[in-house]
Scaffold this motif. Structure first.
Motif, PDB file in Angstrom:
ATOM      1  N   SER A 245      56.493 -18.547 -33.019  1.00 26.72           N
ATOM      2  CA  SER A 245      56.475 -18.992 -34.407  1.00 26.72           C
ATOM      3  C   SER A 245      55.319 -19.975 -34.595  1.00 26.72           C
ATOM      4  O   SER A 245      54.716 -20.444 -33.614  1.00 26.72           O
ATOM      5  N   LEU A 246      55.019 -20.299 -35.833  1.00 25.25           N
ATOM      6  CA  LEU A 246      53.963 -21.272 -36.105  1.00 25.25           C
ATOM      7  C   LEU A 246      54.295 -22.609 -35.445  1.00 25.25           C
ATOM      8  O   LEU A 246      53.425 -23.279 -34.875  1.00 25.25           O
ATOM      9  N   GLU A 247      55.566 -22.992 -35.497  1.00 29.07           N
ATOM     10  CA  GLU A 247      55.969 -24.251 -34.873  1.00 29.07           C
ATOM     11  C   GLU A 247      55.739 -24.209 -33.358  1.00 29.07           C
ATOM     12  O   GLU A 247      55.260 -25.179 -32.761  1.00 29.07           O
ATOM     13  N   ALA A 277      52.478 -14.603 -36.421  1.00 30.48           N
ATOM     14  CA  ALA A 277      52.697 -15.855 -37.158  1.00 30.48           C
ATOM     15  C   ALA A 277      51.409 -16.377 -37.791  1.00 30.48           C
ATOM     16  O   ALA A 277      51.453 -17.141 -38.753  1.00 30.48           O
ATOM     17  N   LEU A 278      50.270 -15.961 -37.255  1.00 30.25           N
ATOM     18  CA  LEU A 278      48.981 -16.400 -37.782  1.00 30.25           C
ATOM     19  C   LEU A 278      48.293 -15.317 -38.604  1.00 30.25           C
ATOM     20  O   LEU A 278      47.556 -15.604 -39.542  1.00 30.25           O
ATOM     21  N   ASP A 279      48.496 -14.070 -38.220  1.00 33.55           N
ATOM     22  CA  ASP A 279      47.889 -12.948 -38.937  1.00 33.55           C
ATOM     23  C   ASP A 279      48.787 -11.730 -38.737  1.00 33.55           C
ATOM     24  O   ASP A 279      48.840 -11.149 -37.657  1.00 33.55           O
ATOM     25  N   ILE A 302      42.575 -16.191 -37.917  1.00 26.61           N
ATOM     26  CA  ILE A 302      42.784 -16.987 -36.697  1.00 26.61           C
ATOM     27  C   ILE A 302      41.525 -17.747 -36.304  1.00 26.61           C
ATOM     28  O   ILE A 302      41.574 -18.946 -36.029  1.00 26.61           O
ATOM     29  N   LEU A 303      40.385 -17.067 -36.300  1.00 25.15           N
ATOM     30  CA  LEU A 303      39.161 -17.727 -35.822  1.00 25.15           C
ATOM     31  C   LEU A 303      38.564 -18.690 -36.841  1.00 25.15           C
ATOM     32  O   LEU A 303      38.076 -19.760 -36.462  1.00 25.15           O
TER      33      LEU A 303
END
Length: 634
Positions: A245-247, A277-279, A302-303
């Motif tokens: 997860s992002l957390e 969670a990021l993309d 992400i980048l």
């Protein structure tokens, strides 16, 4: 494609002046008049020169012998030199095949640099331990061993020693350290390449390593962003998903990278992992038409959005090798390169492998497609300028541009011979390995074993090379102490699952036993799914226990083996790479982990290492040994 020979004569004086001002922050371009000067330099380059700076192929081999075998590229030749010039390449990556010995490597690197109008990034994966390219350098015990040693001072010294050796050879970029947090015991590609399973431990160890490495003038590279520590698939072989997860990403995976960024890391390497969670974007695989996620390497979210904007990294982003199947199978070589550049990548690593003159056509096609993509707007020229600006800035900062080396080639070779594999570096390697030795279990004070002339020792190892290395270490111990013991050896790697009769006989006759194990997995109730050798290793410990034989396990690599061998009286983790064929005639230095493990088993080293990862129970439902656990003889 145009070649502008005037580039260096026009700009080197300016570059030299700039090189004295870079250094306060390894990952930022100064907001002073120097920035304007740098812009002027970038503006003086042709588009072809700029594109070339972003490409980093490998020349691992060059041609084939009469039997059709690829010949390692170890001596500079005119063909490679022409390719470097023609495509204005920004750098090359070296592999083990390229670096046979110190003098040869120095000559090769010198030849590569002479071929280029704009000085090259000469890169290598010299992580230490499992991933070690130099065949005559100092191996060092590896990241997880350093995490177990829990000594930041020794980690910094290890990083510095490795940097000094690379610098002496003319190699100016190390694709290290690995900053992945290894929280998955089944991770097939990271494992002992990680400092451990605690984010802060990895962050602190990584910073110490980076500090030591970059103090020598060699650029460090944190990898593999956004984190490859919780994967169960090797991205060399296929797509891997990080389901954090992002957390979890913010509290586990990002921590080491953020510290490295804050402390001035020069480069960051991307991971070919998908991170929903990021993309969570999807695309259609070119391999099988299925829907697949976008790997971090190709993800602008992400980048650019995360690494650049959220974490504040202004240094050089380099992709992991673009020929890995997680990329090449699903996205196509050319399309993947364009996506990576648009995502925010500065250097595209190994978009093609140039192993002969005919392979140049593939590089030529790629180069011209990128050029056309800029001209038709698929890639903005501003995107190219941003990357080249970072690359040139790093070259200035690290003295690659602007600081002329006036030494002769022979002087460079003499210096390299003094530095690479030096006694001092070997001493640091030995200290680091000794500090790493982790005694996980020692029932009834089974260890240390004693050397007694009238006693019999049985060494059972996985793989001839490891058995040879254990035997060589035993001989050295006997020579050093003046004490002897009778011994015999067995290799169980091709046996099992039942104990062969000759194994039982040898165990029956032994007074003590050392069993070397390699990445075991024998889950209770699922024994049939384990390999024959793994089941045999477990059976050996159980048989020895029924015979009341003192048996000590040396866990060669990942320390998780202890969970699957409850009958073993003692277990020591050494966090080592593979063994080494001592009969091969090579002058390469031997891996140190197994020999130091043998010294620990016989009491010449007191184990003070602490587990840098948690060891789960055999069924995976709990924790058997926590991070930080470790016992000693005293």
């Amino acid at each position: 494609m145009l070649k502008r020979k005037g580039f260096l004569s026009i700009t080197l004086s300016t570059l030299f002046a700039l090189s004295t001002t870079f250094g306060a922050s390894a990952s930022s371009i100064p907001n002073t008049s120097d920035k304007d000067n740098l812009d002027n330099i970038i503006n003086s380059m042709t588009l072809e020169e700029k594109i070339g700076q972003m490409l980093m192929p490998d020349f691992r081999y060059w041609g084939k012998d009469s039997q059709g075998n690829s010949i390692p590229f170890t001596v500079m030749n005119e063909q490679v030199g022409n390719i470097i010039k023609k495509y204005h390449l920004g750098g090359v990556i070296l592999f083990k095949e390229n670096v046979a010995n110190t003098e040869q490597t120095t000559r090769l690197v010198n030849g590569l640099q002479k071929a280029s109008d704009i000085p090259l990034l000469i890169t290598i994966d010299q992580e230490g331990g499992l991933v070690t390219r130099l065949q005559t350098g100092t191996n060092m015990p590896g990241n997880m061993a350093l995490g177990a040693a829990h000594d930041l001072n020794i980690t910094e010294k290890v990083g510095k020693a490795m940097g000094e050796e690379l610098n002496a050879l003319g190699i100016n970029v190390n694709f290290a350290p690995v900053l992945d947090v290894n929280v998955n015991p089944e991770n097939p590609v990271i494992g002992i390449r990680s400092f451990g399973g605690d984010p802060q431990l990895v962050a602190n160890q990584g910073y110490a390593y980076i500090k030591g490495l970059q103090s020598t003038g060699v650029a460090a590279t944190a990898k593999h962003f956004p984190g490859h520590g919780d994967t169960a698939t090797d991205t060399h072989l296929g797509v891997s998903v990080v389901s954090h997860s992002l957390e979890q990403l913010e509290t586990i995976d990002f921590i080491p990278f953020k510290k490295a960024i804050d402390e001035g890391i020069d480069m960051i390497m991307t991971a070919h992992v998908t991170v929903p969670a990021l993309d969570n974007d999807k695309t259609i695989s070119k391999k099988d038409g299925t829907e697949v996620g976008i790997p971090a390497t190709l993800s602008k979210k992400i980048l650019t959005s995360v690494l650049r904007e959220k974490l504040g990294f202004n240094g050089v982003i380099v992709t992991d090798a673009m020929n890995m199947k997680a990329i090449s199978d699903h996205f196509g070589k050319t399309e993947a390169v364009i996506k990576a550049i648009n995502a925010g990548t500065d250097i595209v690593l190994m978009p093609v492998s140039v192993w002969n003159e005919s392979a140049e056509s593939e590089l030529n096609d790629l180069f011209n497609i990128i050029l056309a993509s800029v001209k038709n707007g698929t890639i903005s020229e501003n995107r190219i300028n941003e990357s080249v600006r970072r690359i040139i800035a790093m070259k200035i900062k690290r003295g690659i541009i602007g600081q002329e080396d006036t030494r002769t080639l022979e002087e460079k070779i003499a210096n390299a011979n003094n530095v690479v594999g030096s006694k001092e570096n070997k001493r640091i390697e030995k200290i680091a390995a000794e500090k790493a030795m982790t005694l996980i279990k020692n029932d009834n004070k089974t260890l240390p074993f004693k050397l007694q002339k009238n006693k019999k020792l049985l060494i059972i190892g996985y793989g001839k090379s490891r058995v040879d290395l254990m035997t060589l270490a035993l001989k050295d111990i006997m020579k050093e102490t003046g004490k002897t013991i009778q011994y015999s050896t067995l290799d169980y790697s091709s046996s099992g699952p039942e104990i062969p009769s000759d194994f039982k006989k040898a165990i029956d006759e032994a007074d003590s036993i050392i069993l070397g194990t390699l990445n075991l997995k024998v889950v209770p109730g699922k024994e049939a799914s384990a390999s024959k050798a793994d089941r045999l290793a477990k059976a050996i410990t159980e048989y020895a226990a029924t015979k009341n034989k003192p048996l000590a396990v040396m866990s060669y690599r990942n320390p998780y083996d202890a969970a699957y061998l409850p009958a073993a009286k003692a277990v020591i983790a050494v966090y080592g790479p593979t063994g080494y064929d001592i009969t091969s005639g090579s002058n390469a230095s031997l891996p140190i982990n197994i020999p130091v493990g043998m010294r620990t088993i016989f009491g010449l080293v007191n184990p003070n290492g602490k587990l840098p990862v948690a060891i789960p129970t055999a069924d995976g439902k709990g924790t058997l040994y926590p991070i930080g656990y470790g016992i000693s003889y005293k």
